[in-house]
Design an enzyme around this catalytic site. Structure first.
Site, short mmCIF file in Angstrom:
data_model
loop_
_atom_site.label_atom_id
_atom_site.label_comp_id
_atom_site.label_asym_id
_atom_site.label_seq_id
_atom_site.Cartn_x
_atom_site.Cartn_y
_atom_site.Cartn_z
N GLU A 1 0.85 -1.20 0.00
CA GLU A 1 0.00 0.00 0.00
C GLU A 1 0.88 1.24 0.00
O GLU A 1 1.81 1.36 0.81
CB GLU A 1 -0.90 -0.04 1.24
CG GLU A 1 -1.60 1.26 1.59
CD GLU A 1 -2.46 1.82 0.48
OE1 GLU A 1 -3.15 1.04 -0.20
OE2 GLU A 1 -2.41 3.06 0.27
N ALA B 1 -22.03 1.40 0.80
CA ALA B 1 -23.09 0.47 1.16
C ALA B 1 -22.89 -0.85 0.42
O ALA B 1 -22.30 -0.88 -0.66
CB ALA B 1 -24.46 1.06 0.81
N ARG C 1 -16.37 4.03 5.29
CA ARG C 1 -15.26 3.29 4.71
C ARG C 1 -14.12 3.07 5.68
O ARG C 1 -13.58 1.96 5.79
CB ARG C 1 -14.68 4.06 3.50
CG ARG C 1 -15.57 4.04 2.29
CD ARG C 1 -15.04 4.98 1.22
NE ARG C 1 -15.93 4.94 0.08
CZ ARG C 1 -15.71 4.17 -0.98
NH1 ARG C 1 -14.63 3.42 -1.07
NH2 ARG C 1 -16.57 4.15 -1.97
N ARG D 1 -21.18 16.83 -1.49
CA ARG D 1 -21.71 16.06 -0.37
C ARG D 1 -21.67 16.88 0.90
O ARG D 1 -20.76 17.68 1.11
CB ARG D 1 -20.87 14.80 -0.14
CG ARG D 1 -20.97 13.83 -1.27
CD ARG D 1 -20.17 12.58 -0.97
NE ARG D 1 -19.85 11.93 -2.24
CZ ARG D 1 -18.99 10.93 -2.38
NH1 ARG D 1 -18.36 10.45 -1.34
NH2 ARG D 1 -18.77 10.42 -3.57
N TYR E 1 -29.84 10.01 2.60
CA TYR E 1 -30.17 8.89 3.49
C TYR E 1 -29.58 9.20 4.87
O TYR E 1 -28.63 9.97 4.99
CB TYR E 1 -29.63 7.56 2.94
CG TYR E 1 -28.19 7.57 2.56
CD1 TYR E 1 -27.18 7.21 3.47
CD2 TYR E 1 -27.79 7.93 1.28
CE1 TYR E 1 -25.85 7.21 3.12
CE2 TYR E 1 -26.45 7.94 0.91
CZ TYR E 1 -25.49 7.57 1.84
OH TYR E 1 -24.16 7.59 1.50
N ASP F 1 -11.98 -1.25 -8.53
CA ASP F 1 -11.92 0.00 -9.31
C ASP F 1 -10.74 0.03 -10.28
O ASP F 1 -10.82 0.69 -11.32
CB ASP F 1 -11.80 1.21 -8.37
CG ASP F 1 -13.13 1.58 -7.74
OD1 ASP F 1 -14.14 0.91 -8.02
OD2 ASP F 1 -13.16 2.55 -6.95
N ALA G 1 -18.32 -0.87 -5.00
CA ALA G 1 -17.62 -1.74 -4.04
C ALA G 1 -18.23 -3.14 -4.03
O ALA G 1 -17.50 -4.13 -3.85
CB ALA G 1 -17.68 -1.13 -2.65
#
Lengths: 483, 483
Positions: free
Chosen positions: A41, A54, A125, A206, A239, A322, A335
């Site tokens: 990573e 989700a 996440r 957002r 939501y 992705d 996802a």
């Protein structure tokens, strides 16, 4: 066929590039199959943000098939139904966000469609990744490893070269390194159009709104249940999050222009520009937007729709999640399909491990088995995942139909929901068990085709794979250990 | 609720406007349910042309459920699989009609997709209608009856007024009068946009080519099997007809302009204009086009996509088939969905007949039962059929993607076939039995809702309908007579 053809098989060592959600889930899936795995990573730690995501019931089934601990991690991090006041009510709802249909009730918004059966559970996440990481043994993940290149040695093994000058060796490399994947660039060449994500001409803003203020605008019921407010050239989705204490609001706008800088997919934005873009929209939508903070982050939505990847594999290298099929977020399923990829790869590498055990005295090399596995991965996964990328764009186009603004075209506009239902069901009603069986069959066929003497071949029916065994009536039970 | 609410029920008399394929099939379906039916056709005889049409296996199942004689008429008129050299091979195939992929083989056309399982059997419209008509008793169809208006009498019965000054009475009217439906105009008003078909901006040229000449261009195998040759802005479709003696060739071109005259959907065309429009296309496609006659008919393709009908029913009047949902021909399924409509209406009118028998001493009027039936028809059929109209346009747009002309976009262009497969399967895998059960349930619910005392209600489970009984294991057996 690369590598030393006469070498006997050895148990494969797999490198995963990228420690995001899909990389971490795949790591757990491979560990459960007793595969030797190392994750590289580039960041100094787990790299996910606190944004929401989700998972459908079908994606959770994939998690359980890989390792019940993955689904357990999702529960531990507090995943809840996206409609928080009734866990059985998993409808997504579309309502008219643009037109006022009742002079006597300015708060009325015409219901357009409701589609249920997704089983979506949302989480943060970063929290999910943290829970996943608790199940990954120390030493499996190496941070601050920024991939520079992949080279193939004469014996077929792969050398990963990192920006810090270090290297690592592996029998196979799986790129789970996201939309800007370096492994994809390795497969395609840096100049190929598919090596670079493409602007979808949609932007998202957002923000969180305190629930009490949201309820004052939306009413109790609407505020506590997932809604898409659709209209010409834009839509707004909300939501509840944080156990119902806040409303997560996302506004999607069309942007016919160019995104100025492909290296930065976010820019500073403001509530005022959203209000200006939604001039003339329904007062409830505008009321909700006015509750957003003044300063907002503007996300450019990129994907791989315009230049899809021709193949997800080459030799012993493949890409997943992705990295292979970055999608715009309009189905909320990017996802989920990455999790399906991880189940497919876990199944395949379990098969490879068995092949090389059986073939220890035979002629099937590890490299040959790995190549067959990644070919099977491409065959099983590419069509569905590239369909999703297209479908997400199509869904947004349907939400943004100009017809919503023209009363003579409302009937036409509303005919889109049968298509949206079909597209949603194709995602939600995914049959994980069927994919596992198809995966085993594809692997067997390719291995057989590539094996000179047909040795080392393990067919699906006789397989000892724990995932396949699990499908035979034991799903959800503790998996067998290494046999 | 119109009409005399206190009148007792009487067995309904049904008028069908239009004696085309769907009207004739519906007539047979209603006769089988012992419904009193009269058909009014504006032409002097059956009005279908000799053009080809095809029915899926699912549509043939609908025919059998209505009356085995309908499927038998299809067999008698010589319906054969659209791929004539192997009846098991029912794939539709898409190949690259634009690009040359092999310098060494100018005849090579890249295969793009094959999708199977449709069971398409093709026939000539006029021949099928002639065979259907042999089963319709004398006096049921009246020709030269051009509908002018429908009026409702005080007692709820309907008066059809014809252009020749004559009238007819009926308890219900079903418009099967095609894309220019007069009954639709009655429902919507003549000024409503949905009363008039809309230009899809696609034109079609059709012609027959002798098979030996077609084989010289296409090769044996391609000539004898259904193929779509796709490319930027156009496609060409061919399949064998006349027991393999000829190839039916249709060229579809995009036309961004307006169609000059909405009253005439055909115009004179020429082979030369097709050749000019396909400049730069694959030599095999151009070779085939050059085998067409010099003078061709140019068909403007109209549909109801832009202004779909808001409801298929009003009171005791409804519309079915092309009158309700005329589609462009790109799924080859317009008539198939009309046959589904006919099964739905046959089921409903069988239910109505039972309702009024049971209710003879009760309070349910014939009018109330008919209204409930047509409401159920709209509920069961509108969504799917309007989806088809949209889907057919979408399919053509995907065939005509500009991406086919740009080698860097070929991968993108090819990702369309997963969507086309899903759309095709939705049409081909229609579950006729499921629709019948849903139809009975919708009818019962609406009748119950409209019936003051809940009398005269026949629910699906206790139904004596021969179609419903047929589903319980006796499909294909001779149906029971009137009980």
């Amino acid at each position: 066929m690369a590598g030393d053809e006469t070498a006997h098989a050895t148990e494969p060592r797999v490198a995963i590039v990228g420690g995001g959600i899909v990389g971490a889930i795949l790591t757990l899936g491979l560990l459960r199959q007793n595969i030797s795995v190392r994750v590289y990573e580039r960041a100094g730690g787990f790299r996910e943000l606190g944004a929401g995501m989700a998972f459908t019931a079908a994606a959770r089934r994939c998690m359980t098939l890989m390792d019940p601990a993955i689904a357990e991690a999702l529960r531990r991090c507090g995943a809840v139904s996206v409609s928080d006041d009734d866990s059985d009510d998993d409808y997504l709802r579309w309502i008219d966000g643009y037109n006022q249909h009742r002079a006597d009730d300015p708060s009325y918004q015409k219901p357009l469609a409701q589609i249920g059966g997704n089983g979506f559970q949302g989480c943060r996440r970063d929290q999910f990744l943290e829970e996943l990481s608790k199940n990954i043994p120390d030493g499996v993940i190496e941070f601050r490893k920024h991939l520079e290149s992949i080279e193939e040695r004469e014996d077929g093994r792969l050398v990963l070269r990192f920006v810090d000058g270090t290297t690592a060796e592996s029998d196979a490399v799986i790129g789970c390194d996201g939309i800007k994947s370096r492994v994809r660039q390795h497969l395609m060449g840096r100049d190929h159009a598919a090596s670079h994500p493409q602007y979808t001409h949609k932007v998202a803003y957002r923000g969180l709104v305190p629930m009490d203020r949201a309820v004052a605008v939306l009413g109790e019921w609407k505020a506590h249940n997932f809604h898409h407010h659709v209209g010409p050239g834009a839509h707004l989705t909300h939501y509840p999050v944080a156990n119902g204490a806040a409303l997560n609001v996302t506004v999607f706008l069309s942007d016919p222009g160019r995104w100025p800088d492909h290296t930065a997919m976010v820019a500073a934005g403001s509530r005022d520009e959203v209000v200006a873009a939604l001039r003339g929209w329904h007062p409830v939508v505008l009321g909700l937007v006015r509750l957003l903070p003044h300063e907002l982050v503007k996300w450019a939505l990129f994907d791989l729709a315009e230049f899809p990847v021709p193949r997800y594999n080459a030799g012993r290298v493949c890409i997943a999640g992705d990295a292979a099929h970055a999608s715009s977020p309009h189905h909320g399923a990017g996802a989920c399909l990455g999790v399906e990829d991880a189940l497919c790869l876990s199944t395949l590498l379990g098969q490879v491990r068995e092949t090389v055990q059986v073939a220890a005295a035979g002629t099937t090399t590890t490299g040959r088995a790995l190549e067959a596995a990644f070919e099977a991965f491409d065959a099983v996964r590419r069509t569905r995942t590239q369909w999703l990328v297209n479908s997400s764009r199509r869904a947004c186009d349907l939400y943004h139909q100009p017809e919503w603004a023209d009363p003579t075209r409302w009937i036409k506009a509303e005919t889109c929901f049968e298509e949206l239902r079909d597209r949603s069901y194709k995602i939600w009603h995914f049959d994980a068990g069927d994919m596992v069986r198809q995966t085993v069959a594809e692997y067997s066929r390719r291995l057989e085709a590539s094996s000179c003497e047909g040795q080392g071949h393990v067919d699906g029916k006789g397989s000892h794979s724990s995932i396949v065994a699990d499908l035979d009536g034991k799903a959800g039970m503790p998996l067998r250990g290494k046999h």
